[in-house]
Design an enzyme around this catalytic site. Structure first.
Site, PDB file in Angstrom:
ATOM      1  N   SER A  93      37.414  27.757  36.099  1.00  0.00           N
ATOM      2  CA  SER A  93      36.409  26.913  36.764  1.00  0.00           C
ATOM      3  C   SER A  93      36.444  25.545  36.105  1.00  0.00           C
ATOM      4  O   SER A  93      36.774  25.435  34.912  1.00  0.00           O
ATOM      5  CB  SER A  93      35.018  27.516  36.605  1.00  0.00           C
ATOM      6  OG  SER A  93      34.014  26.566  36.937  1.00  0.00           O
ATOM      7  N   TYR A 145      28.706  31.363  31.280  1.00  0.00           N
ATOM      8  CA  TYR A 145      29.750  31.296  32.321  1.00  0.00           C
ATOM      9  C   TYR A 145      30.781  30.236  31.956  1.00  0.00           C
ATOM     10  O   TYR A 145      31.991  30.485  31.985  1.00  0.00           O
ATOM     11  CB  TYR A 145      29.111  30.961  33.674  1.00  0.00           C
ATOM     12  CG  TYR A 145      30.118  30.784  34.787  1.00  0.00           C
ATOM     13  CD1 TYR A 145      30.653  31.882  35.437  1.00  0.00           C
ATOM     14  CD2 TYR A 145      30.529  29.507  35.192  1.00  0.00           C
ATOM     15  CE1 TYR A 145      31.579  31.724  36.466  1.00  0.00           C
ATOM     16  CE2 TYR A 145      31.453  29.337  36.208  1.00  0.00           C
ATOM     17  CZ  TYR A 145      31.972  30.444  36.850  1.00  0.00           C
ATOM     18  OH  TYR A 145      32.889  30.287  37.854  1.00  0.00           O
TER      19      TYR A 145
HETATM   20  N1  LIG Z   1      32.666  29.712  44.394  1.00  0.00           N
HETATM   21  C1  LIG Z   1      32.731  28.774  43.465  1.00  0.00           C
HETATM   22  O1  LIG Z   1      32.098  27.716  43.571  1.00  0.00           O
HETATM   23  C2  LIG Z   1      33.595  28.989  42.251  1.00  0.00           C
HETATM   24  C3  LIG Z   1      33.857  27.868  41.434  1.00  0.00           C
HETATM   25  C4  LIG Z   1      34.632  28.067  40.305  1.00  0.00           C
HETATM   26  C5  LIG Z   1      35.149  29.292  40.009  1.00  0.00           C
HETATM   27  N2  LIG Z   1      34.882  30.352  40.817  1.00  0.00           N
HETATM   28  C6  LIG Z   1      35.433  31.660  40.452  1.00  0.00           C
HETATM   29  O2  LIG Z   1      36.090  32.227  41.560  1.00  0.00           O
HETATM   30  C7  LIG Z   1      36.148  33.635  41.389  1.00  0.00           C
HETATM   31  C8  LIG Z   1      35.785  34.313  42.698  1.00  0.00           C
HETATM   32  O3  LIG Z   1      34.444  34.065  42.987  1.00  0.00           O
HETATM   33  P1  LIG Z   1      33.902  33.722  44.439  1.00  0.00           P
HETATM   34  O4  LIG Z   1      33.340  32.361  44.365  1.00  0.00           O
HETATM   35  O5  LIG Z   1      34.895  34.020  45.472  1.00  0.00           O
HETATM   36  O6  LIG Z   1      32.646  34.706  44.490  1.00  0.00           O
HETATM   37  P2  LIG Z   1      32.331  36.009  45.344  1.00  0.00           P
HETATM   38  O7  LIG Z   1      32.465  35.757  46.792  1.00  0.00           O
HETATM   39  O8  LIG Z   1      31.017  36.488  44.812  1.00  0.00           O
HETATM   40  O9  LIG Z   1      33.484  37.002  44.906  1.00  0.00           O
HETATM   41  C9  LIG Z   1      33.485  37.686  43.695  1.00  0.00           C
HETATM   42  C10 LIG Z   1      34.392  38.873  43.846  1.00  0.00           C
HETATM   43  O10 LIG Z   1      34.410  39.592  42.598  1.00  0.00           O
HETATM   44  C11 LIG Z   1      34.103  40.960  42.850  1.00  0.00           C
HETATM   45  N3  LIG Z   1      33.360  41.508  41.735  1.00  0.00           N
HETATM   46  C12 LIG Z   1      32.187  41.067  41.231  1.00  0.00           C
HETATM   47  N4  LIG Z   1      31.767  41.877  40.245  1.00  0.00           N
HETATM   48  C13 LIG Z   1      32.711  42.849  40.121  1.00  0.00           C
HETATM   49  C14 LIG Z   1      32.847  43.977  39.307  1.00  0.00           C
HETATM   50  N5  LIG Z   1      31.919  44.281  38.380  1.00  0.00           N
HETATM   51  N6  LIG Z   1      33.920  44.770  39.467  1.00  0.00           N
HETATM   52  C15 LIG Z   1      34.851  44.484  40.398  1.00  0.00           C
HETATM   53  N7  LIG Z   1      34.789  43.403  41.205  1.00  0.00           N
HETATM   54  C16 LIG Z   1      33.723  42.614  41.070  1.00  0.00           C
HETATM   55  C17 LIG Z   1      33.262  40.960  44.114  1.00  0.00           C
HETATM   56  O11 LIG Z   1      33.414  42.179  44.816  1.00  0.00           O
HETATM   57  P3  LIG Z   1      32.399  43.421  44.808  1.00  0.00           P
HETATM   58  O12 LIG Z   1      31.012  42.872  44.794  1.00  0.00           O
HETATM   59  O13 LIG Z   1      32.755  44.146  46.060  1.00  0.00           O
HETATM   60  O14 LIG Z   1      32.748  44.184  43.580  1.00  0.00           O
HETATM   61  C18 LIG Z   1      33.914  39.847  44.907  1.00  0.00           C
HETATM   62  O15 LIG Z   1      35.009  40.335  45.613  1.00  0.00           O
HETATM   63  C19 LIG Z   1      35.228  33.967  40.219  1.00  0.00           C
HETATM   64  O16 LIG Z   1      35.988  34.209  39.058  1.00  0.00           O
HETATM   65  C20 LIG Z   1      34.411  32.697  40.055  1.00  0.00           C
HETATM   66  O17 LIG Z   1      33.953  32.517  38.734  1.00  0.00           O
HETATM   67  C21 LIG Z   1      34.113  30.233  41.930  1.00  0.00           C
END
Ligand SMILES: NC(=O)c1ccc[n+]([C@@H]2O[C@H](COP(=O)([O-])OP(=O)(O)OC[C@H]3O[C@@H](n4cnc5c(N)ncnc54)[C@H](OP(=O)(O)O)[C@@H]3O)[C@@H](O)[C@H]2O)c1
Length: 268
Positions: free
Chosen positions: A145, A158
């Site tokens: 991130s 985080y």
């Molecule tokens: N969106 C942003 O603005 C942003 C910015 C910077 C970085 N990121 C990073 O991008 C990555 C993906 O996030 P996203 O934004 O796409 O969020 P998201 O839509 O909430 O996706 C998170 C994914 O991780 C899975 N997950 C969460 N807890 C888990 C667990 N305990 N075991 C297994 N799987 C788990 C969730 O699936 P289940 O709930 O089905 O398990 C979901 O598929 C993360 O590492 C986040 O830190 C996001």
């Protein structure tokens, strides 16, 4: 094995594939012709994605329902990955955030952030790398991130976990220099996804002009991967900003290795 080129591309593992960035990675990689191993907790979501991508692209999709915060379930995933010599790509994407100052974070949230964002990501990298090394082939994509670049007070743990992801990625790149194995750190800024719903800071609080679509983020990250970029920060417009940042870090490390004595500014 799929019929549209996956024999060459192999299998991509995507953690956190049930929504957001991971789901789009799964779609894009399926379109390229990878077979997939999709990991997340929500089986219904994974099954629906598997159904769609199998129908649309004729690839093989396996799902592995696992809570990566759970040590035993994480080990099961790690074992499955370590034993599968078809795997050529791991997108270490599963992660979560809780916004707020440190005194607003619960102990349970601390464990979640460390266990998922750090421990699970590292364990799965450890699972996949020996096979990559023995085949001298493979790509590890770690989703960090932009909050890993700086100390942002409203997501201190985080941000710390993502700084760890950055440091781990840079260390692995150094270790694997001279091999055909690619390690990419992807550092998104605000990107549309469900992560905001449970973060304590809804996406509606952010100027929409500053929020990237999930598709744009993943497409940019895949361009970076094709170019073997070490750090891909899709929202950073200055072509040189990332290099300058990394060079400054390297120069500071080198500067710390010149002498074992305190700098004059610390002597009375
Ligand atoms: N969106 C942003 O603005 C942003 C910015 C910077 C970085 N990121 C990073 O991008 C990555 C993906 O996030 P996203 O934004 O796409 O969020 P998201 O839509 O909430 O996706 C998170 C994914 O991780 C899975 N997950 C969460 N807890 C888990 C667990 N305990 N075991 C297994 N799987 C788990 C969730 O699936 P289940 O709930 O089905 O398990 C979901 O598929 C993360 O590492 C986040 O830190 C996001």
């Amino acid at each position: 094995m799929s019929t549209n080129g996956a024999a060459k591309l192999g299998t991509a593992v995507v953690t956190g594939a049930s929504s957001g960035i991971g789901k789009v990675y799964a779609e894009r990689l399926a379109k390229k012709g990878y077979d997939l191993l999709l990991v997340a907790r929500r089986a219904d979501r994974l099954d629906a994605i598997k159904h769609d991508l199998t129908q649309q692209y004729g690839i093989q999709v396996k799902t592995h329902v696992a809570d990566l915060e759970n040590a035993a379930q994480l080990e099961n995933v790690a074992k499955a990955i370590a034993e599968d010599d078809q795997i050529t790509l791991l997108v270490n994407n599963a992660g979560t955030i809780f916004n707020g100052l440190l005194d607003g974070v619960t102990v349970a949230q601390l464990y979640t952030l460390v266990n998922l964002n750090i421990l699970a990501l590292t364990r799965l990298a450890m699972a996949v790398l020996p096979g990559f090394k023995s085949r001298n082939r493979g790509a590890l994509v770690n989703i960090g991130s932009v909050l890993g670049f700086d100390g942002y007070p409203y997501a201190p743990i985080y941000g710390g976990t993502k700084a760890y992801v950055q440091n781990l990625s840079l260390a692995l790149q150094a270790e694997l220099a001279g091999t055909e194995i690619v390690v990419q750190l992807v550092a998104p800024a605000a990107t549309v996804s469900e992560i905001w719903d449970t973060s304590g800071f809804p996406l509606s609080n952010i100027d929409p002009k500053l929020v990237m679509s999930t598709e744009d983020m993943v497409d940019a990250a895949l361009v970076g991967l094709e170019r073997r970029e070490k750090v891909t920060a899709p929202s950073v417009q200055d072509d040189h900003a990332v290099t300058k940042y990394l060079d400054a870090g390297s120069a500071l490390f080198v500067a710390s290795q010149q002498t074992g004595k305190p700098a004059p500014r610390y002597t009375n």
